[in-house]
Design a protein around this motif. Sequence first.
Motif, PDB file in Angstrom:
ATOM      1  N   ILE A   1     -14.411 -62.328 -14.046  1.00  0.00           N
ATOM      2  CA  ILE A   1     -13.190 -61.690 -14.055  1.00  0.00           C
ATOM      3  C   ILE A   1     -12.129 -62.652 -13.663  1.00  0.00           C
ATOM      4  O   ILE A   1     -11.102 -62.688 -14.028  1.00  0.00           O
ATOM      5  CB  ILE A   1     -13.212 -60.287 -13.252  1.00  0.00           C
ATOM      6  CG1 ILE A   1     -14.268 -59.240 -14.157  1.00  0.00           C
ATOM      7  CG2 ILE A   1     -11.992 -59.660 -13.259  1.00  0.00           C
ATOM      8  CD1 ILE A   1     -14.664 -57.992 -13.429  1.00  0.00           C
TER       9      ILE A   1
ATOM     10  N   ARG B   1      -4.100 -53.876 -10.033  1.00  0.00           N
ATOM     11  CA  ARG B   1      -4.973 -52.709 -10.913  1.00  0.00           C
ATOM     12  C   ARG B   1      -5.835 -52.116 -10.131  1.00  0.00           C
ATOM     13  O   ARG B   1      -5.683 -50.603 -10.259  1.00  0.00           O
ATOM     14  CB  ARG B   1      -5.760 -53.331 -11.860  1.00  0.00           C
ATOM     15  CG  ARG B   1      -5.090 -53.762 -13.184  1.00  0.00           C
ATOM     16  CD  ARG B   1      -6.165 -54.375 -14.051  1.00  0.00           C
ATOM     17  NE  ARG B   1      -5.855 -55.792 -14.226  1.00  0.00           N
ATOM     18  CZ  ARG B   1      -7.002 -56.569 -14.723  1.00  0.00           C
ATOM     19  NH1 ARG B   1      -8.103 -56.239 -14.775  1.00  0.00           N
ATOM     20  NH2 ARG B   1      -6.638 -57.950 -14.866  1.00  0.00           N
ATOM     21  N   LEU B   2      -6.413 -52.476  -9.044  1.00  0.00           N
ATOM     22  CA  LEU B   2      -7.309 -51.733  -8.346  1.00  0.00           C
ATOM     23  C   LEU B   2      -6.542 -50.617  -7.415  1.00  0.00           C
ATOM     24  O   LEU B   2      -6.831 -49.646  -7.198  1.00  0.00           O
ATOM     25  CB  LEU B   2      -8.076 -52.435  -7.321  1.00  0.00           C
ATOM     26  CG  LEU B   2      -9.093 -53.197  -8.157  1.00  0.00           C
ATOM     27  CD1 LEU B   2      -9.982 -54.026  -7.103  1.00  0.00           C
ATOM     28  CD2 LEU B   2     -10.197 -52.304  -8.667  1.00  0.00           C
TER      29      LEU B   2
ATOM     30  N   GLY C   1      -4.028 -48.538 -10.411  1.00  0.00           N
ATOM     31  CA  GLY C   1      -4.832 -47.795 -11.479  1.00  0.00           C
ATOM     32  C   GLY C   1      -4.157 -47.977 -12.736  1.00  0.00           C
ATOM     33  O   GLY C   1      -4.721 -47.473 -13.674  1.00  0.00           O
ATOM     34  N   ARG C   2      -3.353 -48.918 -13.039  1.00  0.00           N
ATOM     35  CA  ARG C   2      -2.798 -49.362 -14.324  1.00  0.00           C
ATOM     36  C   ARG C   2      -3.696 -50.393 -14.845  1.00  0.00           C
ATOM     37  O   ARG C   2      -3.893 -51.543 -13.932  1.00  0.00           O
ATOM     38  CB  ARG C   2      -1.545 -49.607 -14.283  1.00  0.00           C
ATOM     39  CG  ARG C   2      -0.588 -48.372 -14.409  1.00  0.00           C
ATOM     40  CD  ARG C   2      -0.531 -47.536 -15.321  1.00  0.00           C
ATOM     41  NE  ARG C   2      -0.568 -48.251 -16.577  1.00  0.00           N
ATOM     42  CZ  ARG C   2      -1.120 -47.950 -17.737  1.00  0.00           C
ATOM     43  NH1 ARG C   2      -1.926 -46.985 -17.691  1.00  0.00           N
ATOM     44  NH2 ARG C   2      -0.623 -48.681 -18.747  1.00  0.00           N
ATOM     45  N   ILE C   3      -3.803 -50.440 -16.115  1.00  0.00           N
ATOM     46  CA  ILE C   3      -4.726 -51.587 -16.579  1.00  0.00           C
ATOM     47  C   ILE C   3      -4.061 -52.012 -17.890  1.00  0.00           C
ATOM     48  O   ILE C   3      -3.465 -51.248 -18.597  1.00  0.00           O
ATOM     49  CB  ILE C   3      -6.138 -51.431 -16.836  1.00  0.00           C
ATOM     50  CG1 ILE C   3      -7.019 -52.551 -16.730  1.00  0.00           C
ATOM     51  CG2 ILE C   3      -6.582 -50.628 -17.918  1.00  0.00           C
ATOM     52  CD1 ILE C   3      -8.034 -52.312 -15.812  1.00  0.00           C
ATOM     53  N   SER C   4      -3.946 -53.265 -18.218  1.00  0.00           N
ATOM     54  CA  SER C   4      -3.444 -53.751 -19.451  1.00  0.00           C
ATOM     55  C   SER C   4      -4.376 -54.328 -20.241  1.00  0.00           C
ATOM     56  O   SER C   4      -5.379 -54.668 -19.831  1.00  0.00           O
ATOM     57  CB  SER C   4      -2.465 -54.750 -19.085  1.00  0.00           C
ATOM     58  OG  SER C   4      -3.059 -55.789 -18.821  1.00  0.00           O
ATOM     59  N   ARG C   5      -4.361 -54.149 -21.583  1.00  0.00           N
ATOM     60  CA  ARG C   5      -5.396 -54.328 -22.542  1.00  0.00           C
ATOM     61  C   ARG C   5      -5.713 -55.758 -22.545  1.00  0.00           C
ATOM     62  O   ARG C   5      -5.801 -56.871 -22.377  1.00  0.00           O
ATOM     63  CB  ARG C   5      -4.856 -54.004 -23.895  1.00  0.00           C
ATOM     64  CG  ARG C   5      -6.066 -53.827 -24.825  1.00  0.00           C
ATOM     65  CD  ARG C   5      -5.574 -52.880 -26.065  1.00  0.00           C
ATOM     66  NE  ARG C   5      -4.679 -53.994 -27.025  1.00  0.00           N
ATOM     67  CZ  ARG C   5      -5.133 -54.946 -27.687  1.00  0.00           C
ATOM     68  NH1 ARG C   5      -6.414 -54.888 -28.112  1.00  0.00           N
ATOM     69  NH2 ARG C   5      -4.323 -55.593 -28.368  1.00  0.00           N
TER      70      ARG C   5
END
Lengths: 242, 305, 433
Positions: free
Chosen positions: C401, C425-426, C429-433
Amino acid sequence: MTPNSSTPLLQISDLHVRYGPVHAVRGISLDVYQGEIVTVIGANGAGKSSTLLSIAGAEKLSSGSITFQGIEVGGKKSPFMVSRGVNLVPEGRHIFSRLTVEENLEMGAFSLKDPSPIPARKEHVFATFPVLGERKDQLGGTLSGGEQQMLAMGRALMVAPKLLLLDEPSLGLAPLIVKTVFETIIAFRKAGTTILLVEQNANMALRHADRGYLLENGMIVGEGTGKELLVDPAVREAYLGA
Amino acid sequence: MGTLSQAVINGLTLGMVYALIALGYTMVYGILGMINFAHGEIYMIGGYAGATFLGLWGGGLSVPIALGLAVLFSILVSSLHGAGLERFAYRPLRNAPALAPLISAIGMSIALQQYVFLTQGTTPKPFPQFFRQDLVAYEAGIKLFGGTLSPLQGLIIIISTLLMIGLSLFVRHSKMGKAMRATAEDRRMAGLVGIDINRVILTTFVIGSALAAVAGVMVSAYISTIFYRDGYLAGLKAFTAAVFGGIGNIPGAMVGGVLLGLIEALGVWATGASDWKDVFSFGVLILVLLFKPRGLLGEVVAEKV
Amino acid sequence: MKVFPLLRKSAPFLLLGGMVMLPLILEGTMGKGSTAWVVAIQEMMLFAVLALGLNITVGLSGLLVLGHAAFWALGAYTYAILTVVFGLSFWLALPLGALVAALAGFLLGMPTIRLRGDYLAIVTLGFGEVIRYVLKNFQSLTGGDQGIPGIGFKDGNLQWATGWIREPAALSLRRHFSALDLSGDSLLSKSEAISGGLNPSQLQGIFSSLDTNQNGLSAKELLSGEWGFGFLCPSQEAAWLTLGRPLEMFTCKPFLHSPLHWYLLTLLFLSLALLFFVRLKKSRLGRSLIALREDEIAAKSMGINTTKAKMIAFALSAAWAGAAGVLFAARNNFINPEFFKLDNSVLFLAMAVLGGLGSARGTVAGATILWLGPFLLREQFPQFQEYKWLAIGLLMALMMIIRPQGIFGANTGKTRVKLLSLWQRLTKGRISR
Ligand SMILES: Nc1ncnc2c1ncn2[C@@H]1O[C@H](COP(=O)(O)OP(=O)(O)OP(=O)(O)O)[C@@H](O)[C@H]1O
Ligand SMILES: [Mg+2]
């Protein structure tokens, strides 16, 4: 055609799209007003698809701004754009070939929270493209190219979009079918959908469009009404082969 | 053991379980084009969760209720693990070169195995005897052509069948099921019609994990223990089943699983070499790849590398 | 300015020289405790060879192989069986073990390799399992779970070589005498025997008796009895004196089972593997492998026979593992199926991944970290052993990763960004594609 509102429905300013080292779109600005048909014409690799994809939220924009109905939407993902009423019919149609025609249409309506208008819209699509009604249980992959184009457009219509982005809808189709496609585009506009159309078939596109932009190497090199561009000598030489 | 019909019954039971696990492989493969090497571990964790639940909380409950709750609990635990895998180990690699998610999956498989080992100990965990004694009683079983179908075997076959029918209906008719098929075929286009890809993929992992969890509980009841090493071999077999049926193809995984279970059981019955039964399934894998690489029901799927 | 390229060019040789001297330095600084280190480093180098071989498939060609240990096992068992039954020499077994493994790789690759890349992963995984079953269950040949003990290092040229080494006897003898702290009398008489010259038939006798003693000879044994001749061979401590005459070292019985012997032999082996890997990477084949890893369709259209290239890569990778197996069986003196578990296949993969897929330096670095790291930690934190595999597994995923190119891969400056975004992100909690 006079714009019927002072703020454009879609406003793009200084849009850049990069794919690693490839700088595909280099600072495009364009406006689309409510009720218009606007076309963008350009050669292969000019950056037309990249522009549409980034408006639809399927490709990241590197910088610049996109506003839709006055709200900044640059960088939003496609589900968001669809829910706002912006739909893209991509180049190459991208029918779900292992779903039936009917299921393809249902997927077009995926973003609707309320399923009640779906049956009526399906009927509307079948009325617009009777051939789809005849084949509604057939797998998408078994349709002919022209039928697939109709299905792709029908699929986008399932959510009654405010802005329809069409990427080379006439690509690879016979002249008779191309005519049908453009007639349908006109019909969509009559029904209240604004259209941004990307085409290599500049002749057809400019004849049906209110306004047009010329795209070259990721930059806008000219604009005008459809009629102006049709008679512009430079355009005639570069895009109309005359 | 002994008779042909017993071999068929045992093979069918095992095959149903392979099929349930294979579904998780095939669904993830269909949608992401990757082998989720950690799926066997999800199955194993399901078995542990079920056995743990019964050991801790099953005491005061009636047997069917306790078993039902244990299955639900293990579905919950496995799904959380499966979702966690997708979210943290695979999602960041979704657009990476093909090798990256595979290596990540291998790493997670080892890590999950070891984490179960560290928390659950070095000895196989017994499935609480009380809850399985009625189920494994062969006397209570149905006699079929000289073989006996024990109540547990019957239960495994029925539950598996119901789950597979349920899954088929879900994928065929529900909105989410159609979205899963659409996403598997063309991810970008699925996004363009407004499908939330992340949610669809997460759901796929959750469903696959849930099926594996049910399989895990049933097998640990069947063989009476569960061990941290069990996931790996079961995973290997289930993957073989998925390839056998045609990877990415849901009915294929079901057919492949059942056939593999039968081939294994009949192979052992015919040769008497029970030590070699795992070699049979590997032989099947090689033969399938040699002669029918797309599997029994496999469509001609475009290479998605 | 001019010094730098020169330094770069000579760096491998300096490094090699350093590695040769390392056991001496270790011995000088930590005395007896150095033996454990020499053994650990030797093992690390052997594992580096295995990881390098794996890197031919995984790193250069982008084919995931999860049963590398199976090829290792094939080499090991080939040597063990042939040498125990037929007394086959190590040097003959080395290419033979490689050949057997390559052949297996070829047979396994044939149905698989033209299919999707990840099928190979699962097929090799299954193959690893099957090989272990065969080794466990083919009792008569493999000894089953008990394995094969007393393999040792058999060298067909032993007799020929011994005649050759009589010359420096006096020198080693003197050094050894002081080192071993034995009575002067016994030694003197032996040395007389030697300087008096042994005739060929006596030599023959000595060596046949040596061969029956599987575990080599203790210093005491060496000095007692009829054959002070053993002293002709330097022991581990004095071996460096004879570095200028490698042949002597590699043919001296007491030396043969010393950690230093294995250290030097493995170092030689690793150097060859590294040379091979680097040359392969630059060769036509290597370049086509990299091309097809990056874009198989483009590679095909460039006229590369992708199936053939992949098959060769896979067979080469298996061959190195087979040769490493021969070395391992000889060094370890004992093998059983447990050595060739999936765990080790994953370990080799982790080494390649950690250091950098496709990078020779990286693989050695990966092997160093993953073999010597736990070795170091074992003493400081005995509990760490339990967490080793957990850590390795998580490290593999994390590496993919945040730094898929490994420690030694080209730094594109993305690692920091990725770590940052991972953190965001951790936490958000948002994540992008
Ligand atoms: N995913 C991608 N990765 C790398 N480069 C890309 C990618 N997509 C497009 N490009 C490059 O960006 C440039 C613009 O591509 P784009 O598809 O927008 O052109 P276009 O005007 O739609 O062309 P056409 O008329 O052929 O469809 C091209 O040079 C193309 O090679
Ligand atoms: Mg285009």
